[in-house]
Design a protein around this motif. Structure first.
Motif, short mmCIF file in Angstrom:
data_model
loop_
_atom_site.label_atom_id
_atom_site.label_comp_id
_atom_site.label_asym_id
_atom_site.label_seq_id
_atom_site.Cartn_x
_atom_site.Cartn_y
_atom_site.Cartn_z
N MET A 16 6.94 -10.87 4.08
CA MET A 16 6.61 -11.25 2.70
C MET A 16 5.59 -10.29 2.09
SD MET A 16 6.31 -15.33 2.98
CE MET A 16 7.31 -16.22 4.12
N LYS A 17 4.61 -9.91 2.92
CA LYS A 17 3.61 -8.94 2.44
C LYS A 17 4.30 -7.62 2.11
CE LYS A 17 -0.50 -10.76 4.71
NZ LYS A 17 -1.72 -10.47 5.43
N ARG A 18 5.22 -7.23 3.00
CA ARG A 18 5.87 -5.93 2.83
C ARG A 18 6.74 -5.91 1.56
NH1 ARG A 18 10.59 -4.11 4.01
NH2 ARG A 18 11.14 -5.90 5.30
N GLY B 262 -5.74 -0.16 -3.16
CA GLY B 262 -6.53 -1.30 -2.67
C GLY B 262 -6.70 -1.27 -1.16
N THR B 263 -7.16 -2.39 -0.63
CA THR B 263 -7.48 -2.48 0.80
C THR B 263 -6.83 -3.74 1.38
OG1 THR B 263 -9.55 -1.30 0.50
CG2 THR B 263 -9.42 -2.71 2.43
N GLY B 264 -6.43 -3.62 2.65
CA GLY B 264 -5.95 -4.83 3.34
C GLY B 264 -4.58 -4.64 3.97
N SER B 265 -4.14 -5.68 4.68
CA SER B 265 -2.90 -5.57 5.45
C SER B 265 -1.66 -5.52 4.54
CB SER B 265 -2.78 -6.74 6.43
OG SER B 265 -2.84 -7.97 5.73
N THR B 266 -1.74 -6.11 3.34
CA THR B 266 -0.59 -6.05 2.42
C THR B 266 -0.51 -4.65 1.79
OG1 THR B 266 -1.14 -8.35 1.92
CG2 THR B 266 0.59 -7.36 0.60
N VAL B 267 -1.67 -4.16 1.38
CA VAL B 267 -1.70 -2.83 0.76
C VAL B 267 -1.24 -1.74 1.73
CG1 VAL B 267 -3.31 -1.08 -0.13
CG2 VAL B 267 -3.42 -3.42 -0.99
N ILE C 22 -2.94 -0.99 -7.19
CA ILE C 22 -2.23 -1.99 -6.37
C ILE C 22 -3.22 -2.47 -5.32
CG2 ILE C 22 -0.34 -2.38 -4.76
CD1 ILE C 22 1.21 -0.12 -6.17
N ASP C 23 -3.46 -3.79 -5.33
CA ASP C 23 -4.44 -4.34 -4.38
C ASP C 23 -3.99 -5.72 -3.92
OD1 ASP C 23 -6.70 -4.56 -2.83
OD2 ASP C 23 -8.13 -4.24 -4.46
N GLY C 24 -4.57 -6.18 -2.83
CA GLY C 24 -4.27 -7.51 -2.31
C GLY C 24 -5.24 -8.54 -2.85
N ALA C 25 -5.10 -9.78 -2.37
CA ALA C 25 -6.04 -10.84 -2.76
C ALA C 25 -6.07 -11.90 -1.67
CB ALA C 25 -5.63 -11.46 -4.09
N ASP C 26 -7.15 -12.63 -1.63
CA ASP C 26 -7.27 -13.75 -0.68
C ASP C 26 -6.85 -15.06 -1.32
OD1 ASP C 26 -8.41 -12.17 1.50
OD2 ASP C 26 -9.98 -11.81 0.02
N GLU C 27 -7.09 -15.19 -2.62
CA GLU C 27 -6.59 -16.35 -3.38
C GLU C 27 -6.24 -15.89 -4.80
OE1 GLU C 27 -8.69 -20.27 -1.34
OE2 GLU C 27 -9.41 -19.62 -3.30
N ILE D 240 -9.86 -14.51 -5.71
CA ILE D 240 -10.93 -14.24 -4.74
C ILE D 240 -10.47 -13.06 -3.92
CG2 ILE D 240 -12.06 -15.01 -2.61
CD1 ILE D 240 -12.36 -17.74 -3.73
N LYS D 241 -11.35 -12.07 -3.78
CA LYS D 241 -11.08 -10.90 -2.96
C LYS D 241 -12.29 -10.60 -2.08
CE LYS D 241 -9.30 -7.20 -4.62
NZ LYS D 241 -8.64 -7.02 -3.31
N GLY D 242 -12.06 -9.74 -1.10
CA GLY D 242 -13.18 -9.31 -0.27
C GLY D 242 -13.08 -9.74 1.18
N GLY D 243 -11.89 -10.28 1.55
CA GLY D 243 -11.69 -10.64 2.95
C GLY D 243 -11.87 -9.43 3.86
N GLY D 244 -11.54 -8.26 3.33
CA GLY D 244 -11.72 -7.03 4.11
C GLY D 244 -13.07 -6.38 3.87
N GLY D 245 -13.88 -7.01 3.02
CA GLY D 245 -15.24 -6.51 2.78
C GLY D 245 -15.33 -5.38 1.77
N SER E 183 1.16 -17.64 0.51
CA SER E 183 0.06 -18.48 1.01
C SER E 183 -1.22 -18.25 0.19
CB SER E 183 -0.23 -18.18 2.48
OG SER E 183 -0.78 -16.89 2.62
N LYS E 184 -1.25 -17.17 -0.59
CA LYS E 184 -2.46 -16.83 -1.35
C LYS E 184 -2.54 -17.54 -2.71
CE LYS E 184 -3.57 -13.72 1.78
NZ LYS E 184 -3.62 -12.30 1.56
N VAL E 185 -1.43 -18.15 -3.12
CA VAL E 185 -1.42 -18.81 -4.44
C VAL E 185 -2.01 -20.22 -4.30
CG1 VAL E 185 0.04 -19.59 -6.35
CG2 VAL E 185 0.60 -17.47 -5.15
C1 5RP Z 1 -10.23 -6.57 0.93
C2 5RP Z 1 -9.42 -7.47 0.09
C3 5RP Z 1 -7.98 -7.65 0.45
O1 5RP Z 1 -7.20 -7.15 -0.56
C4 5RP Z 1 -7.73 -9.12 0.69
O2 5RP Z 1 -8.60 -9.57 1.71
C5 5RP Z 1 -6.28 -9.38 1.11
O3 5RP Z 1 -6.04 -8.81 2.36
P1 5RP Z 1 -4.65 -8.94 3.12
O4 5RP Z 1 -3.64 -8.20 2.33
O5 5RP Z 1 -4.93 -8.32 4.47
O6 5RP Z 1 -4.35 -10.41 3.25
O7 5RP Z 1 -9.86 -8.04 -0.88
O8 5RP Z 1 -11.57 -6.58 0.56
#
Ligand code: 5RP
Length: 225
Positions: free
Chosen positions: A1-3, A22-27, A77-82, A90-95, A117-119
């Protein structure tokens, strides 16, 4: 789904764009796909939001630039936690929230890639809000954050505090729910010692969300009507 969501977002990239990475496993999936498109002739320059992303971008031969050279970014293009129904995040799970917010602010378009799952209905329900703070006086900054009726925890990697790319700490703030994210974003940033918080209000233009049924796209224009 992320891919699938990440790869769909890469279709939006056009020749000669300046692209926020952006940063994270989806990006990560998006970076790989951008690398493939570059090997096929796409010409862009990327601006990474973290050291981790910079390393991956170099691995995939994505040419890099910076905000000093290109203060206006065409597409990030970036990910999100919520993600809530107003496309606030909400972002910053990856710091990486501070650099991510700077890049998002200077982007003509911010496209969020995520699995479904992020919605969420309300921000803060599932995910603690990350707040980047300077090391000096962090214990007192944490006490001030606790006055916002949240449980605050210094982020650690095993025994040691997590250190951001900017050399700061992260305090994760667990709320029951965040009822007024716009107000909270501003109030938290007024606290001395707070560098930035992970509420991204009014910055995202589109979210491409992968689910078991396929892809769902949330657009800012749709939300406004
Ligand atoms: C990093 C972030 C990420 O984009 C966010 O944590 C989502 O990460 P993932 O794609 O791994 O679920 O905000 O600071």
């Amino acid at each position: 789904m992320k891919r699938i969501s990440a790869e769909k977002a890469v279709d939006l990239i056009e020749d000669n764009m300046i692209v926020g990475l952006g940063t994270g496993s989806t990006v990560k999936y998006a970076l790989k796909k951008i690398g493939t498109r570059i090997s096929e002739g796409l010409q862009i320059k990327g601006i990474p939001t973290s050291n981790e992303t910079k390393k991956l971008a170099l691995k995939y031969n994505i040419p890099l630039t910076n905000l000093a050279e290109h203060p206006e970014i065409d597409l990030t293009i970036d990910g999100a936690d919520e993600i809530n129904s107003d496309l606030n995040l909400i972002k910053g799970g990856g710091g990486a929230l501070t650099r991510e917010k700077i890049i998002a602010f200077h982007s003509k378009k911010l496209v969020i890639v995520a699995d479904d799952s992020k919605v969420v209905k309300s921000l803060g329900i599932d995910f603690a809000l990350p707040v980047e703070v300077v090391k000096f006086g962090w214990e007192t900054t944490k006490k001030t954050l606790e006055t916002f009726e949240c449980i605050c925890t210094l982020r650690k990697i095993f025994e040691d505090p997590f250190i951001t790319d900017n050399g700061n700490y992260i305090i994760d703030c667990e709320f029951d729910r965040i009822t007024n994210p716009e107000d909270l974003e501003q109030k938290l940033n007024m606290i001395p010692g707070v560098v930035e918080n992970g509420l991204f209000i009014g910055l995202a233009h589109k979210a491409i969300v992968g689910g078991s049924q396929g892809i769902m796209t949330l657009e800012k224009e749709q939300l406004a009507t």
